[in-house]
Scaffold this motif. Structure first.
Motif, PDB file in Angstrom:
ATOM      1  N   GLU A 225      37.871  43.806  38.459  1.00 49.22           N
ATOM      2  CA  GLU A 225      38.910  43.316  37.740  1.00 49.22           C
ATOM      3  C   GLU A 225      40.145  44.186  38.096  1.00 49.22           C
ATOM      4  O   GLU A 225      40.029  45.364  38.009  1.00 49.22           O
ATOM      5  CB  GLU A 225      38.477  43.296  36.173  1.00 49.22           C
ATOM      6  CG  GLU A 225      39.590  42.701  35.063  1.00 49.22           C
ATOM      7  CD  GLU A 225      38.921  42.169  34.183  1.00 49.22           C
ATOM      8  OE1 GLU A 225      39.781  41.633  33.246  1.00 49.22           O
ATOM      9  OE2 GLU A 225      37.719  42.628  33.549  1.00 49.22           O
ATOM     10  N   ARG A 226      41.134  43.483  38.030  1.00 50.47           N
ATOM     11  CA  ARG A 226      42.516  43.923  38.064  1.00 50.47           C
ATOM     12  C   ARG A 226      43.108  44.046  36.846  1.00 50.47           C
ATOM     13  O   ARG A 226      43.054  43.193  35.988  1.00 50.47           O
ATOM     14  CB  ARG A 226      43.559  43.570  39.120  1.00 50.47           C
ATOM     15  CG  ARG A 226      42.828  43.195  40.463  1.00 50.47           C
ATOM     16  CD  ARG A 226      43.515  42.375  41.330  1.00 50.47           C
ATOM     17  NE  ARG A 226      45.302  42.939  41.500  1.00 50.47           N
ATOM     18  CZ  ARG A 226      46.073  42.038  41.494  1.00 50.47           C
ATOM     19  NH1 ARG A 226      46.057  40.809  41.054  1.00 50.47           N
ATOM     20  NH2 ARG A 226      47.440  42.475  41.489  1.00 50.47           N
ATOM     21  N   SER A 228      46.035  46.390  34.059  1.00 47.36           N
ATOM     22  CA  SER A 228      47.156  47.452  33.560  1.00 47.36           C
ATOM     23  C   SER A 228      46.814  48.468  32.452  1.00 47.36           C
ATOM     24  O   SER A 228      46.454  47.903  31.437  1.00 47.36           O
ATOM     25  CB  SER A 228      48.281  46.575  33.267  1.00 47.36           C
ATOM     26  OG  SER A 228      49.548  47.466  33.134  1.00 47.36           O
ATOM     27  N   PRO A 233      49.258  49.645  37.453  1.00 50.10           N
ATOM     28  CA  PRO A 233      48.225  48.671  37.924  1.00 50.10           C
ATOM     29  C   PRO A 233      46.928  49.209  38.348  1.00 50.10           C
ATOM     30  O   PRO A 233      47.132  50.520  39.167  1.00 50.10           O
ATOM     31  CB  PRO A 233      48.961  47.981  39.062  1.00 50.10           C
ATOM     32  CG  PRO A 233      49.901  48.912  39.548  1.00 50.10           C
ATOM     33  CD  PRO A 233      50.595  49.658  38.160  1.00 50.10           C
ATOM     34  N   VAL A 235      42.719  48.919  39.517  1.00 53.94           N
ATOM     35  CA  VAL A 235      41.560  47.812  39.987  1.00 53.94           C
ATOM     36  C   VAL A 235      40.229  48.702  39.544  1.00 53.94           C
ATOM     37  O   VAL A 235      40.052  49.734  39.903  1.00 53.94           O
ATOM     38  CB  VAL A 235      41.585  47.456  41.567  1.00 53.94           C
ATOM     39  CG1 VAL A 235      41.534  48.577  42.394  1.00 53.94           C
ATOM     40  CG2 VAL A 235      40.281  46.413  41.671  1.00 53.94           C
ATOM     41  N   ASP A 248      45.503  50.028  42.020  1.00 57.50           N
ATOM     42  CA  ASP A 248      45.689  48.734  42.583  1.00 57.50           C
ATOM     43  C   ASP A 248      46.608  48.458  43.868  1.00 57.50           C
ATOM     44  O   ASP A 248      47.597  47.819  43.871  1.00 57.50           O
ATOM     45  CB  ASP A 248      45.919  47.457  41.489  1.00 57.50           C
ATOM     46  CG  ASP A 248      45.741  46.216  41.902  1.00 57.50           C
ATOM     47  OD1 ASP A 248      45.025  46.061  42.961  1.00 57.50           O
ATOM     48  OD2 ASP A 248      46.082  45.074  41.510  1.00 57.50           O
ATOM     49  N   PRO A 256      48.232  44.626  46.371  1.00 56.47           N
ATOM     50  CA  PRO A 256      47.142  44.716  45.431  1.00 56.47           C
ATOM     51  C   PRO A 256      45.852  44.084  46.054  1.00 56.47           C
ATOM     52  O   PRO A 256      45.880  43.208  46.628  1.00 56.47           O
ATOM     53  CB  PRO A 256      47.975  43.810  44.474  1.00 56.47           C
ATOM     54  CG  PRO A 256      49.386  43.855  44.903  1.00 56.47           C
ATOM     55  CD  PRO A 256      49.298  43.724  46.370  1.00 56.47           C
ATOM     56  N   GLU A 258      44.035  42.081  44.987  1.00 54.04           N
ATOM     57  CA  GLU A 258      43.612  40.491  44.575  1.00 54.04           C
ATOM     58  C   GLU A 258      42.403  39.874  45.103  1.00 54.04           C
ATOM     59  O   GLU A 258      42.639  39.868  46.441  1.00 54.04           O
ATOM     60  CB  GLU A 258      44.841  39.758  44.448  1.00 54.04           C
ATOM     61  CG  GLU A 258      44.667  38.215  43.713  1.00 54.04           C
ATOM     62  CD  GLU A 258      45.913  37.699  43.752  1.00 54.04           C
ATOM     63  OE1 GLU A 258      45.999  36.349  43.182  1.00 54.04           O
ATOM     64  OE2 GLU A 258      47.094  38.208  44.358  1.00 54.04           O
ATOM     65  N   CYS A 277      38.808  44.866  50.463  1.00 55.81           N
ATOM     66  CA  CYS A 277      40.154  43.941  50.290  1.00 55.81           C
ATOM     67  C   CYS A 277      39.899  42.720  50.601  1.00 55.81           C
ATOM     68  O   CYS A 277      39.812  42.491  52.000  1.00 55.81           O
ATOM     69  CB  CYS A 277      41.096  44.929  50.950  1.00 55.81           C
ATOM     70  SG  CYS A 277      42.843  44.063  50.680  1.00 55.81           S
ATOM     71  N   ALA A 325      53.589  46.601  39.589  1.00 49.58           N
ATOM     72  CA  ALA A 325      52.760  45.806  40.651  1.00 49.58           C
ATOM     73  C   ALA A 325      53.580  45.359  41.709  1.00 49.58           C
ATOM     74  O   ALA A 325      54.590  44.699  41.286  1.00 49.58           O
ATOM     75  CB  ALA A 325      51.887  45.083  39.830  1.00 49.58           C
TER      76      ALA A 325
END
Length: 326
Positions: A225-226, A228, A233, A235, A248, A256, A258, A277, A325
């Motif tokens: 999960e990403r 803050s 930011p 991960v 992150d 990032p 994601e 990634c 971010a």
């Protein structure tokens, strides 16, 4: 639609806010001139001494009646608010060395999750704490960040009277001999964090802080999960009962993380974890401080963040200056 009930803030947040308010009032007194500031400081000092004397007498009474045993002392020392009050008045039941060792014990799960450890060699009379990094913490690319964020924060919180931290190399490692270990001023331990500030600014100007991240507690094994924390930011992922957090940002494509996924390394055991990634398909070893596993990417790694969790709460150490971010 029923409104969601909000819980009152924890007691620790209440007294921290009170402390900040006291400081702001003293600052406001300065607007009235030096005399007004001095009167405000004297008032705070007198009230503090008054309650300190009462606290000392309270402990004496409990001790005289045989109630201040090891169990009670441990409970007092474990309470953050009470321990802070005892430290202020010189009444803490444990000495500096014991408190520092306890602080190191609290971060050993984080160090151990990356194959490292830290050894307390001693505390000098002038307040210098002597440490030795062991395992992968000795000489690894993220050892400076580990010191700055995990070790320093824990030690300073437990023993605010320390002046410096001396870090000696492990026996047989390159560099100075243990007897000539480098003296590391406490303030300089943030140098790597400042150099690694992805915003291009100086994120270490203020320092690093521990930020609570409640969502980490509910993270399931194998999930990513990403989040803050204090504007920073990160991960995070979980492997079995253990949580891990990183900045992150992919070390290869600098984007990032994601859509990042967590999987077992080919041929690895059930406790292995590889973070992938989704943008550039780089692979990072979660347990080895986020080291990149791809050919030709030697030295690349995610930036690990110290994380402490007790099953009911979780906190991550991040730079106090927020980083936006990308």
């Amino acid at each position: 639609m029923a409104q969601r009930q909000t819980s009152p803030p924890p007691a620790s947040e209440t007294w921290r806010t009170t402390g900040e308010r006291v400081e702001s009032l003293l600052t406001a007194c300065a607007a009235g001139g030096t005399a007004a500031r001095e009167r405000g400081e004297e008032l705070v000092r007198l009230v503090t001494d008054f309650y300190g004397a009462g606290l000392e007498r309270l402990l004496d009474l409990v001790h005289e009646r045989g109630g201040l045993d090891d169990t009670v002392q441990a409970a007092l020392a474990a309470d953050e608010l009470v321990a802070g009050m005892l430290l202020v008045h010189g009444l803490h039941p444990y000495g500096v060395a014991d408190r520092v060792e306890g602080a190191l014990e609290s971060v050993r799960p984080y160090l151990g999750s990356h194959g490292g450890d830290v050894e307390l060699l001693g505390v000098t009379d002038d307040g210098a704490v002597r440490l030795r990094l062991l395992g992968t913490c000795d000489g690894c690319p993220s050892s400076s960040a580990t010191l700055a964020l995990a070790v320093r924060g824990a030690v300073e919180s437990a023993a605010p009277e320390i002046t410096t931290i001396e870090v000696e190399p492990a026996a047989g490692s390159a560099g100075t001999t243990p007897a000539q270990g480098p003296l590391v001023p406490v303030d300089s331990l943030y140098s790597r964090l400042r150099e690694a500030d992805p915003s291009g600014g100086n994120a270490g100007d203020a320092s690093a802080v521990w930020e609570p991240v409640a969502a980490l507690v509910a993270l399931g094994s194998g999930e990513v999960e990403r989040l803050s924390a204090g504007g920073f930011p990160l991960v995070a992922c979980r492997i079995g009962p253990e949580l891990f957090a990183f900045h992150d940002r992919c070390a290869r494509c600098e984007r990032p993380m994601e859509g990042a996924t967590l999987a077992r390394r080919a041929g690895g055991g059930p406790d292995d974890g590889v973070l992938r990634c989704s943008a550039c398909h780089a692979h990072y070893d979660v347990r080895r401080a986020g080291a990149c596993l791809d050919a030709g990417a030697e030295g690349a790694h995610l930036d690990p963040l110290p994380l402490l969790a007790d099953g009911a709460s979780a906190s991550v150490a991040v730079p106090s200056a927020p980083v936006a971010a990308r």
